[in-house]
Design a protein around this motif. Structure first.
Motif, PDB file in Angstrom:
ATOM      1  N   ALA A  11       0.832  -1.200   0.000  1.00  0.00           N
ATOM      2  CA  ALA A  11       0.000   0.000   0.000  1.00  0.00           C
ATOM      3  C   ALA A  11       0.863   1.244   0.000  1.00  0.00           C
ATOM      4  CB  ALA A  11      -0.921  -0.013   1.213  1.00  0.00           C
ATOM      5  N   VAL A  12       1.890   1.266   0.845  1.00  0.00           N
ATOM      6  CA  VAL A  12       2.775   2.430   0.906  1.00  0.00           C
ATOM      7  C   VAL A  12       3.499   2.624  -0.412  1.00  0.00           C
ATOM      8  CG1 VAL A  12       4.812   3.386   2.027  1.00  0.00           C
ATOM      9  CG2 VAL A  12       3.033   2.317   3.402  1.00  0.00           C
ATOM     10  N   ALA A  13       3.938   1.530  -1.039  1.00  0.00           N
ATOM     11  CA  ALA A  13       4.635   1.644  -2.322  1.00  0.00           C
ATOM     12  C   ALA A  13       3.728   2.261  -3.377  1.00  0.00           C
ATOM     13  CB  ALA A  13       5.132   0.268  -2.772  1.00  0.00           C
ATOM     14  N   ASP A  14       2.455   1.824  -3.412  1.00  0.00           N
ATOM     15  CA  ASP A  14       1.514   2.392  -4.383  1.00  0.00           C
ATOM     16  C   ASP A  14       1.306   3.884  -4.135  1.00  0.00           C
ATOM     17  OD1 ASP A  14       1.195  -0.006  -5.639  1.00  0.00           O
ATOM     18  OD2 ASP A  14      -0.692  -0.531  -4.644  1.00  0.00           O
ATOM     19  N   VAL A  15       1.149   4.256  -2.869  1.00  0.00           N
ATOM     20  CA  VAL A  15       0.954   5.662  -2.537  1.00  0.00           C
ATOM     21  C   VAL A  15       2.173   6.478  -2.945  1.00  0.00           C
ATOM     22  CG1 VAL A  15       0.722   7.291  -0.624  1.00  0.00           C
ATOM     23  CG2 VAL A  15      -0.712   5.264  -0.701  1.00  0.00           C
ATOM     24  N   GLN A  16       3.364   5.958  -2.699  1.00  0.00           N
ATOM     25  CA  GLN A  16       4.571   6.706  -3.030  1.00  0.00           C
ATOM     26  C   GLN A  16       4.685   6.927  -4.531  1.00  0.00           C
ATOM     27  OE1 GLN A  16       7.669   4.398  -1.150  1.00  0.00           O
ATOM     28  NE2 GLN A  16       7.569   5.598   0.721  1.00  0.00           N
ATOM     29  N   ARG A  17       4.366   5.892  -5.322  1.00  0.00           N
ATOM     30  CA  ARG A  17       4.411   6.071  -6.774  1.00  0.00           C
ATOM     31  C   ARG A  17       3.405   7.127  -7.223  1.00  0.00           C
ATOM     32  NH1 ARG A  17       5.425   0.398  -6.818  1.00  0.00           N
ATOM     33  NH2 ARG A  17       3.185  -0.039  -6.782  1.00  0.00           N
ATOM     34  N   ALA A  18       2.210   7.089  -6.636  1.00  0.00           N
ATOM     35  CA  ALA A  18       1.190   8.066  -7.013  1.00  0.00           C
ATOM     36  C   ALA A  18       1.594   9.472  -6.588  1.00  0.00           C
ATOM     37  CB  ALA A  18      -0.149   7.681  -6.380  1.00  0.00           C
ATOM     38  N   GLN A  19       2.156   9.605  -5.376  1.00  0.00           N
ATOM     39  CA  GLN A  19       2.605  10.919  -4.918  1.00  0.00           C
ATOM     40  C   GLN A  19       3.706  11.461  -5.829  1.00  0.00           C
ATOM     41  OE1 GLN A  19       0.836  12.371  -2.953  1.00  0.00           O
ATOM     42  NE2 GLN A  19       0.222  11.206  -1.162  1.00  0.00           N
ATOM     43  N   ALA A  20       4.590  10.578  -6.295  1.00  0.00           N
ATOM     44  CA  ALA A  20       5.662  11.015  -7.190  1.00  0.00           C
ATOM     45  C   ALA A  20       5.084  11.583  -8.483  1.00  0.00           C
ATOM     46  CB  ALA A  20       6.603   9.855  -7.489  1.00  0.00           C
ATOM     47  N   SER A  21       4.015  10.956  -8.997  1.00  0.00           N
ATOM     48  CA  SER A  21       3.406  11.466 -10.233  1.00  0.00           C
ATOM     49  C   SER A  21       2.784  12.838 -10.011  1.00  0.00           C
ATOM     50  CB  SER A  21       2.345  10.478 -10.745  1.00  0.00           C
ATOM     51  OG  SER A  21       1.219  10.429  -9.884  1.00  0.00           O
ATOM     52  N   VAL A  22       2.205  13.065  -8.825  1.00  0.00           N
ATOM     53  CA  VAL A  22       1.633  14.370  -8.521  1.00  0.00           C
ATOM     54  C   VAL A  22       2.736  15.422  -8.413  1.00  0.00           C
ATOM     55  CG1 VAL A  22       0.388  15.711  -6.777  1.00  0.00           C
ATOM     56  CG2 VAL A  22      -0.419  13.433  -7.391  1.00  0.00           C
ATOM     57  N   MET A  23       3.822  15.088  -7.724  1.00  0.00           N
ATOM     58  CA  MET A  23       4.933  16.040  -7.576  1.00  0.00           C
ATOM     59  C   MET A  23       5.534  16.398  -8.926  1.00  0.00           C
ATOM     60  SD  MET A  23       6.719  14.474  -4.131  1.00  0.00           S
ATOM     61  CE  MET A  23       7.972  15.750  -4.032  1.00  0.00           C
ATOM     62  N   GLU A  24       5.703  15.392  -9.783  1.00  0.00           N
ATOM     63  CA  GLU A  24       6.239  15.647 -11.119  1.00  0.00           C
ATOM     64  C   GLU A  24       5.309  16.585 -11.902  1.00  0.00           C
ATOM     65  OE1 GLU A  24       8.015  13.032 -14.841  1.00  0.00           O
ATOM     66  OE2 GLU A  24       6.306  12.248 -13.721  1.00  0.00           O
ATOM     67  N   TYR A  25       4.011  16.332 -11.795  1.00  0.00           N
ATOM     68  CA  TYR A  25       3.027  17.166 -12.490  1.00  0.00           C
ATOM     69  C   TYR A  25       3.086  18.612 -11.997  1.00  0.00           C
ATOM     70  CZ  TYR A  25      -1.592  19.082 -13.632  1.00  0.00           C
ATOM     71  OH  TYR A  25      -2.614  19.889 -14.068  1.00  0.00           O
ATOM     72  N   LEU A  26       3.074  18.812 -10.681  1.00  0.00           N
ATOM     73  CA  LEU A  26       3.104  20.165 -10.130  1.00  0.00           C
ATOM     74  C   LEU A  26       4.350  20.910 -10.575  1.00  0.00           C
ATOM     75  CD1 LEU A  26       1.806  19.562  -6.490  1.00  0.00           C
ATOM     76  CD2 LEU A  26       0.566  20.626  -8.375  1.00  0.00           C
ATOM     77  N   ASP A  27       5.484  20.219 -10.570  1.00  0.00           N
ATOM     78  CA  ASP A  27       6.724  20.851 -11.006  1.00  0.00           C
ATOM     79  C   ASP A  27       6.632  21.274 -12.473  1.00  0.00           C
ATOM     80  OD1 ASP A  27       9.555  21.563 -10.481  1.00  0.00           O
ATOM     81  OD2 ASP A  27       9.955  20.015 -11.968  1.00  0.00           O
ATOM     82  N   GLN A  28       6.063  20.414 -13.309  1.00  0.00           N
ATOM     83  CA  GLN A  28       5.912  20.746 -14.722  1.00  0.00           C
ATOM     84  C   GLN A  28       4.979  21.936 -14.929  1.00  0.00           C
ATOM     85  OE1 GLN A  28       4.531  17.024 -16.274  1.00  0.00           O
ATOM     86  NE2 GLN A  28       6.585  16.160 -16.503  1.00  0.00           N
ATOM     87  N   MET A  29       3.980  22.069 -14.077  1.00  0.00           N
ATOM     88  CA  MET A  29       3.015  23.153 -14.210  1.00  0.00           C
ATOM     89  C   MET A  29       3.478  24.442 -13.530  1.00  0.00           C
ATOM     90  SD  MET A  29       0.735  21.867 -16.100  1.00  0.00           S
ATOM     91  CE  MET A  29       0.812  20.211 -16.770  1.00  0.00           C
ATOM     92  N   GLY A  30       4.629  24.393 -12.846  1.00  0.00           N
ATOM     93  CA  GLY A  30       5.168  25.600 -12.237  1.00  0.00           C
ATOM     94  C   GLY A  30       4.627  25.913 -10.867  1.00  0.00           C
ATOM     95  N   VAL A  31       4.074  24.895 -10.166  1.00  0.00           N
ATOM     96  CA  VAL A  31       3.550  25.092  -8.818  1.00  0.00           C
ATOM     97  C   VAL A  31       4.608  24.660  -7.808  1.00  0.00           C
ATOM     98  CG1 VAL A  31       1.756  24.412  -7.168  1.00  0.00           C
ATOM     99  CG2 VAL A  31       1.178  24.739  -9.580  1.00  0.00           C
ATOM    100  N   ASP A  32       4.783  25.456  -6.774  1.00  0.00           N
ATOM    101  CA  ASP A  32       5.772  25.181  -5.740  1.00  0.00           C
ATOM    102  C   ASP A  32       5.400  23.889  -5.006  1.00  0.00           C
ATOM    103  OD1 ASP A  32       7.390  25.267  -3.383  1.00  0.00           O
ATOM    104  OD2 ASP A  32       7.578  27.436  -3.625  1.00  0.00           O
ATOM    105  N   LEU A  33       6.363  22.979  -4.879  1.00  0.00           N
ATOM    106  CA  LEU A  33       6.091  21.697  -4.243  1.00  0.00           C
ATOM    107  C   LEU A  33       5.844  21.804  -2.748  1.00  0.00           C
ATOM    108  CD1 LEU A  33       8.505  19.212  -6.036  1.00  0.00           C
ATOM    109  CD2 LEU A  33       6.165  19.854  -6.606  1.00  0.00           C
ATOM    110  N   ARG A  34       6.029  22.965  -2.165  1.00  0.00           N
ATOM    111  CA  ARG A  34       5.666  23.139  -0.751  1.00  0.00           C
ATOM    112  C   ARG A  34       4.157  23.028  -0.542  1.00  0.00           C
ATOM    113  NH1 ARG A  34       8.151  28.701   0.910  1.00  0.00           N
ATOM    114  NH2 ARG A  34       7.515  29.150  -1.236  1.00  0.00           N
ATOM    115  N   LEU A  35       3.400  22.980  -1.639  1.00  0.00           N
ATOM    116  CA  LEU A  35       1.964  22.721  -1.531  1.00  0.00           C
ATOM    117  C   LEU A  35       1.696  21.327  -0.972  1.00  0.00           C
ATOM    118  CD1 LEU A  35      -0.989  23.594  -2.251  1.00  0.00           C
ATOM    119  CD2 LEU A  35      -0.626  22.501  -4.477  1.00  0.00           C
ATOM    120  N   MET A  36       2.582  20.375  -1.262  1.00  0.00           N
ATOM    121  CA  MET A  36       2.332  18.974  -0.896  1.00  0.00           C
ATOM    122  C   MET A  36       2.189  18.744   0.610  1.00  0.00           C
ATOM    123  SD  MET A  36       2.017  17.051  -3.623  1.00  0.00           S
ATOM    124  CE  MET A  36       2.523  15.396  -3.173  1.00  0.00           C
TER     125      MET A  36
END
Length: 243
Positions: A187-212
């Motif tokens: 479960a944790v591994a799945d969550v981590q992969r999903a969180q990584a995709s969100v972080m990558e997306y935010l970075d590409q869109m120019g949003v500060d990752l401190r939102l996470m």
């Protein structure tokens, strides 16, 4: 893009561990007796973390006598009028594909997208955000509208993006799909992969990752309302409010 990536990554990982410990019992917990009063109140007048009801939204305060809450559609609705594309409702699984199909069928002439959504499927929110960015659309949260949970990822797809005075943007822990009984490490591994995709997306869109960390510290049955200063500092918006 942000001053201390080590601190952001550390906060995200700590939050993921905490999420993993409770993930089997989380499955989108909700408090059905709470109607999210005061959602539109300025954050200085109350706590920034408030009850979350994805199926309801506050009524327009400009309409006296209306019920305090009104239903939020259970999947996204797409319309175009007055040179504006409006996306309203909860983000249901498959809405990313439905948005692409609507674009192909309707061929809208408008290039600004107004959002009023309580969130939902993260993967579909990312897909819609990417479609918006690829088409060069802007995004806006109008006075009296909400953009909660996964909706800010759709907002992030816009360029530029704005939140009008009276619009509400809020974040909380992510929900990536139906809960299944899995070993904790899976479960944790799945969550981590999903969180990584969100972080990558935010970075590409120019949003500060401190939102996470702001999202991951907030339980799924509550919502953390972002202040105008936070929206600007985290680059969630790129254009001043009221514009």
């Amino acid at each position: 893009m942000f001053s201390s990536p080590q601190k952001v990554i550390r906060a995200v990982l700590v939050s993921q561990v905490l999420m993993g410990a409770a993930i089997v019992g989380i499955d989108m917990m909700r408090n059905p007796g709470t109607a999210a009063p005061g959602l539109f109140a300025p954050s200085t007048d109350g706590p920034s973390v408030r009850p979350y009801r994805p199926d309801l939204r506050p009524s327009d305060p400009a309409k006296p006598g209306a019920p305090a809450m009104r239903p939020m559609p259970d999947q996204l609705e797409f319309t175009e009028a007055d040179d504006l594309i409006t996306i309203t409702g909860q983000i249901a699984p498959g809405d990313g594909d439905r948005f692409v199909a609507w674009l192909e069928q309707s061929r809208p002439q408008a290039t600004q997208v107004a959002l009023d959504s309580s969130g939902g499927s993260v993967s579909d929110a990312l897909a819609i955000g990417r479609s918006i960015r690829s088409l060069g659309f802007s995004t806006t949260i109008q006075d009296g509208a909400v953009c909660l949970s996964a909706c800010p990822y759709v907002l992030a797809g816009g360029d530029p993006r704005r939140v009008q005075k009276g619009g509400v943007v809020g974040v909380h822990q992510h929900y990536f799909g139906k809960n299944t009984i899995l070993p904790a490490f899976m479960a944790v591994a799945d969550v981590q992969r999903a969180q990584a995709s969100v972080m990558e997306y935010l970075d590409q869109m120019g949003v500060d990752l401190r939102l996470m960390p702001l999202a991951l510290r907030t339980p799924p049955d509550e919502i953390n309302i972002l202040t105008p200063d936070q929206l600007r500092e985290l680059n969630v918006i790129t254009t001043a409010e009221n514009s």
